[in-house]
Each structure stands twice: as structure tokens, then as C-alpha cells.
Design a protein around this motif. Structure first.
Motif, PDB file in Angstrom:
ATOM      1  N   PHE A 193      18.049  -6.942  -8.481  1.00 16.76           N
ATOM      2  CA  PHE A 193      18.544  -7.027  -7.220  1.00 16.76           C
ATOM      3  C   PHE A 193      17.567  -6.538  -5.890  1.00 16.76           C
ATOM      4  N   GLY A 194      16.255  -6.983  -6.347  1.00 13.67           N
ATOM      5  CA  GLY A 194      15.442  -6.648  -5.330  1.00 13.67           C
ATOM      6  C   GLY A 194      14.493  -5.487  -5.394  1.00 13.67           C
ATOM      7  N   ALA A 195      13.800  -5.075  -4.601  1.00 12.18           N
ATOM      8  CA  ALA A 195      12.938  -3.713  -4.582  1.00 12.18           C
ATOM      9  C   ALA A 195      12.600  -3.269  -3.381  1.00 12.18           C
ATOM     10  N   ALA A 196      12.218  -1.941  -3.464  1.00 18.89           N
ATOM     11  CA  ALA A 196      11.935  -1.260  -2.185  1.00 18.89           C
ATOM     12  C   ALA A 196      10.868  -0.133  -2.400  1.00 18.89           C
ATOM     13  N   GLY A 197       9.930   0.024  -1.122  1.00 22.31           N
ATOM     14  CA  GLY A 197       9.173   1.159  -1.482  1.00 22.31           C
ATOM     15  C   GLY A 197       8.932   1.985  -0.034  1.00 22.31           C
ATOM     16  N   LEU A 198       8.260   3.045  -0.451  1.00 22.37           N
ATOM     17  CA  LEU A 198       7.950   3.825   1.018  1.00 22.37           C
ATOM     18  C   LEU A 198       6.593   3.833   1.330  1.00 22.37           C
ATOM     19  N   LEU A 199       6.416   3.780   2.728  1.00 20.43           N
ATOM     20  CA  LEU A 199       5.083   4.037   3.070  1.00 20.43           C
ATOM     21  C   LEU A 199       5.198   5.249   3.964  1.00 20.43           C
ATOM     22  N   ALA A 200       4.839   6.525   3.567  1.00 19.70           N
ATOM     23  CA  ALA A 200       5.068   7.630   4.309  1.00 19.70           C
ATOM     24  C   ALA A 200       3.903   7.987   5.050  1.00 19.70           C
ATOM     25  N   HIS A 201       3.924   8.354   6.298  1.00 22.27           N
ATOM     26  CA  HIS A 201       2.768   8.465   7.014  1.00 22.27           C
ATOM     27  C   HIS A 201       2.766  10.125   7.731  1.00 22.27           C
ATOM     28  N   ASP A 202       1.567  10.680   7.563  1.00 21.48           N
ATOM     29  CA  ASP A 202       1.310  12.061   7.726  1.00 21.48           C
ATOM     30  C   ASP A 202       0.420  11.895   8.976  1.00 21.48           C
ATOM     31  N   ALA A 203       0.830  12.251  10.096  1.00 19.59           N
ATOM     32  CA  ALA A 203      -0.357  11.987  11.225  1.00 19.59           C
ATOM     33  C   ALA A 203      -1.801  12.806  11.074  1.00 19.59           C
ATOM     34  N   GLU A 204      -1.717  13.945  10.009  1.00 18.42           N
ATOM     35  CA  GLU A 204      -3.005  14.509   9.781  1.00 18.42           C
ATOM     36  C   GLU A 204      -3.797  13.955   8.534  1.00 18.42           C
ATOM     37  N   ARG A 205      -3.007  13.399   7.464  1.00 14.83           N
ATOM     38  CA  ARG A 205      -3.588  13.100   6.294  1.00 14.83           C
ATOM     39  C   ARG A 205      -3.785  11.591   6.065  1.00 14.83           C
ATOM     40  N   GLY A 206      -2.792  10.741   6.640  1.00 12.91           N
ATOM     41  CA  GLY A 206      -2.901   9.409   6.425  1.00 12.91           C
ATOM     42  C   GLY A 206      -1.416   8.955   5.703  1.00 12.91           C
ATOM     43  N   VAL A 207      -1.746   7.928   4.722  1.00 12.36           N
ATOM     44  CA  VAL A 207      -0.648   7.392   4.009  1.00 12.36           C
ATOM     45  C   VAL A 207      -0.589   7.874   2.606  1.00 12.36           C
ATOM     46  N   LEU A 208       0.606   7.949   1.893  1.00 10.00           N
ATOM     47  CA  LEU A 208       0.725   8.324   0.660  1.00 10.00           C
ATOM     48  C   LEU A 208       0.693   7.086  -0.256  1.00 10.00           C
ATOM     49  N   LEU A 209      -0.387   7.163  -1.016  1.00  9.34           N
ATOM     50  CA  LEU A 209      -0.485   5.958  -1.916  1.00  9.34           C
ATOM     51  C   LEU A 209      -0.450   6.172  -3.396  1.00  9.34           C
ATOM     52  N   GLN A 210      -0.150   5.379  -4.294  1.00  6.20           N
ATOM     53  CA  GLN A 210       0.016   5.443  -5.610  1.00  6.20           C
ATOM     54  C   GLN A 210      -0.871   4.701  -6.440  1.00  6.20           C
ATOM     55  N   HIS A 211      -1.708   5.377  -7.289  1.00  5.27           N
ATOM     56  CA  HIS A 211      -2.557   4.599  -8.278  1.00  5.27           C
ATOM     57  C   HIS A 211      -1.772   4.392  -9.454  1.00  5.27           C
ATOM     58  N   VAL A 220      14.752 -15.646  -4.057  1.00  2.00           N
ATOM     59  CA  VAL A 220      15.436 -15.076  -5.245  1.00  2.00           C
ATOM     60  C   VAL A 220      15.077 -13.737  -5.523  1.00  2.00           C
ATOM     61  N   TRP A 221      14.217 -12.917  -4.705  1.00  2.00           N
ATOM     62  CA  TRP A 221      13.963 -11.680  -4.660  1.00  2.00           C
ATOM     63  C   TRP A 221      13.337 -11.058  -3.342  1.00  2.00           C
ATOM     64  N   THR A 222      13.718  -9.984  -3.004  1.00  2.00           N
ATOM     65  CA  THR A 222      13.043  -9.069  -1.746  1.00  2.00           C
ATOM     66  C   THR A 222      12.537  -7.737  -2.016  1.00  2.00           C
ATOM     67  N   TYR A 223      11.627  -7.718  -1.112  1.00  2.00           N
ATOM     68  CA  TYR A 223      10.958  -6.284  -1.348  1.00  2.00           C
ATOM     69  C   TYR A 223      10.962  -5.805   0.203  1.00  2.00           C
ATOM     70  N   THR A 224      11.564  -4.453   0.626  1.00  2.00           N
ATOM     71  CA  THR A 224      11.581  -4.000   1.620  1.00  2.00           C
ATOM     72  C   THR A 224      10.639  -2.843   1.564  1.00  2.00           C
ATOM     73  N   THR A 225       9.777  -2.616   2.406  1.00  2.00           N
ATOM     74  CA  THR A 225       9.003  -1.591   2.671  1.00  2.00           C
ATOM     75  C   THR A 225       9.604  -0.597   3.819  1.00  2.00           C
ATOM     76  N   LEU A 226       9.591   0.736   3.522  1.00  2.00           N
ATOM     77  CA  LEU A 226      10.337   1.504   4.525  1.00  2.00           C
ATOM     78  C   LEU A 226       9.145   2.192   5.055  1.00  2.00           C
ATOM     79  N   VAL A 227       8.840   2.097   6.213  1.00  2.00           N
ATOM     80  CA  VAL A 227       7.894   3.118   7.078  1.00  2.00           C
ATOM     81  C   VAL A 227       8.498   4.036   7.603  1.00  2.00           C
ATOM     82  N   ALA A 228       8.119   5.261   7.031  1.00  2.00           N
ATOM     83  CA  ALA A 228       8.447   6.809   7.775  1.00  2.00           C
ATOM     84  C   ALA A 228       7.608   7.752   8.013  1.00  2.00           C
ATOM     85  N   ASP A 229       7.651   8.451   8.943  1.00  2.00           N
ATOM     86  CA  ASP A 229       7.066   9.652   9.339  1.00  2.00           C
ATOM     87  C   ASP A 229       7.139  11.008   8.738  1.00  2.00           C
TER      88      ASP A 229
END
Length: 297
Positions: A30-48, A103-112
């Protein structure tokens, strides 16, 4: 581990592949989604990402398949909680970016990040989780989808849209008897603004990129409306004197702090005073959006 763990038989039907006509497959029926969390002091949260995962051993953002009937924002927050124990209450949505493959969507939520937290790898999909400075993200081996979107997302992190509402002018633009209860009329508008803040504003209405934004909303009240009760997600500022003076002061202060300010008013005199300090949109611009997400009762 180089092979994925077996799929749980009781999994949600969304935890499956979607296939394009040419055989290309995408994770998330049904599609997919992910979170780009941004911390003003530390940057963005990434997953290896784990080696066995799709495009494994690359860096991306916490995310995954949407469940049946689940909205992309809820899905992004759920996946981030499952994969990195990201507390949803610690975040303030800023914008969304939609990748649409028909046939497929990916939504990125940018959040502070409003309340700092430490991510924890909560399942087998993560080799590591890290806060990465924004200017170092491109140095990592990125997941192809995230890498392609990163320039747009990085630009979005520089934007801080704020909508300042001339409440007296907007309330007064609709002859619905507001003059009999100015405070009540202001509170009804504040309630509708709160729903707009939750629903988001299309990017073209703010002159920004990506797809939708969740701008900071500041409602300036004056006179008999000063006692209006605030609503979640909407900041209420009671003008100590003339409302126009407070709106100009807000616009100049916010602009000096780097915000992209839009003032909603149909008052030509006020618009002239705001020249160069903010973009100005008439009351109809706002009311049209409110009618879409929060029609008048």
C-alpha cells in the motif's frame, strides 16, 4: 546476517511487495513512508540498513511499508518508533515529500525535534542509528531513493514558513454575524486554523518545494477578541494596541530570524506597511484552504 528473517504469518497485508508492469518491485503493498527527523544541534537521524534489507548496507531514514488503511504520516511515525524508538510526541511536522511511481508511493515526513531523544535500534533492520550533520549526509553511501531525494529534502530544512493571520480582518471578511460575538468568532476561526495546521498546506500555496507544509501559524487578535482561547498548534498573540502594529512587528522579527513569512490580510494599508517584510495574501486565500479541510459549521 545476509538473508532476511522470515515474514511473520500474522503480518499486516501491507508488509509485502508492490510490482510495476516491468517487474520492478517496491516494498509496501500500500506504499511506504519514512521519517526525516531534524535536530537543530545534531543534524538528521539516519539508519544504517541491514545487509539483507532492500538496498542493504546503505544509509537512509527509518521507514517502511504502510499498513492497510494507514495514512503516510501515521505510518512514518509508527515505523520510526518500531525501528528506532522515536517518540512521536518529540516531533513537530514540517513538510512532506511524495515520490510517486504510480503503482507505489513513498512519503517522507520531514519533522523537527522539539524534545531531544536518543534513538535505539529496536529491530533487526538497523546496523546502526546516528545523528549526522546535514553537511555530512552526502558523504555516506546512501540508499538510492533517499539519495535522489536528499537535495530537495536538504533545501527544505532551510525553510521555516510562518503564517501570520490578521484575525480581525479575516473574521470580518465573512458577514456571518461575527459582530455580535467577536471573541466567539475568533475562537471558531482558531479552531479551523488548528485543523489546517494538522492537515498541511500545499507547497504551491506557499511558493515552496516538496508537496505539503505544516507552517507555524500565529494568530494576532485585538480588541474584544483578545480573550479568545488558543487552539493546539496555533499560537495566539494578543496585540497590546493596534493589531496592525503587532502584525508588522511580528513579520519583521520573524523575517530577521530567517523565517519565510506570509501575512494573511485584505487590508491594503497594512499590506503597504509590510512591503519587503512578508508575502501578503488576502483573506480569501486562507478561507479557501479552510473550506477544504475545516468547513464552517
Amino acid at each position: 546476517m545476509t538473508t532476511p528473517p522470515p515474514l511473520h504469518p500474522g503480518r499486516d497485508p501491507g508488509d509485502n511487495w508492490a510490482y510495476a508492469a516491468d517487474g520492478t518491485r517496491y516494498w509496501g503493498a500500500f506504499g511506504a513512508a519514512g521519517l526525516l527527523a531534524h535536530d537543530a544541534e545534531r543534524g538528521v537521524l539516519l539508519q544504517h540498513r541491514a545487509a539483507w534489507s532492500h538496498h542493504g548496507d546503505t544509509w537512509g531514514i527509518p521507514g517502511g511499508a504502510l499498513h492497510r488503511g494507514e495514512g503516510p504520516l501515521d505510518g512514518a511515525l509508527r515505523e520510526a518508533a518500531e525501528e528506532a524508538q522515536v517518540p512521536a510526541g518529540a516531533l513537530l511536522p514540517r513538510a512532506t515529500h511524495l515520490l510517486d511511481h504510480d503503482v507505489w508511493t513513498y512519503t517522507t515526513l520531514v519533522a523537527d525535534v522539539a524534545s531531544p531523544f536518543e534513538p535505539v535500534a529496536a529491530d533487526a533492520e538497523s546496523l546502526a542509528l546516528a545523528w549526522v550533520p546535514v553537511d555530512r549526509v552526502a558523504d555516506l553511501p546512501l540508499h538510492p531513493g533517499f539519495g535522489a531525494s536528499w537535495p530537495l529534502l536538504q533545501e527544505a530544512l532551510r525553510e521555516h514558513p510562518v503564517v501570520v493571520v490578521d484575525m480581525a480582518n479575516v473574521v470580518g471578511s465573512v458577514p456571518d454575524g461575527w459582530w455580535r460575538d467577536r471573541r466567539g468568532a475568533a475562537e471558531r476561526l482558531l479552531g479551523r486554523l488548528a485543523r489546517l495546521r494538522t492537515a498541511g498546506v500545499a507547497s504551491d500555496r506557499l511558493g515552496l518545494g516538496l508537496d505539503a507544509w505544516f507552517p507555524r501559524i500565529i494568530a494576532v487578535v485585538e480588541g474584544q477578541a483578545r480573550g479568545a482561547q488558543p487552539r493546539d498548534g496555533v499560537e495566539t498573540v494578543a496585540a497590546p494596541g493596534a493589531g496592525d502594529d503587532e502584525i508588522v512587528a511580528q513579520a519583521r522579527s520573524l523575517g530577521a530570524a530567517g523565517a519565510r513569512v506570509t501575512v494573511v490580510t485584505s487590508d491594503r494599508g497594512l499590506a503597504a506597511r509590510l512591503d519587503g517584510a512578508a508575502a501578503v495574501r488576502g483573506a480569501g486565500w486562507l478561507l479557501e484552504m479552510l473550506d477544504e479541510v475545516a468547513p464552517r459549521q
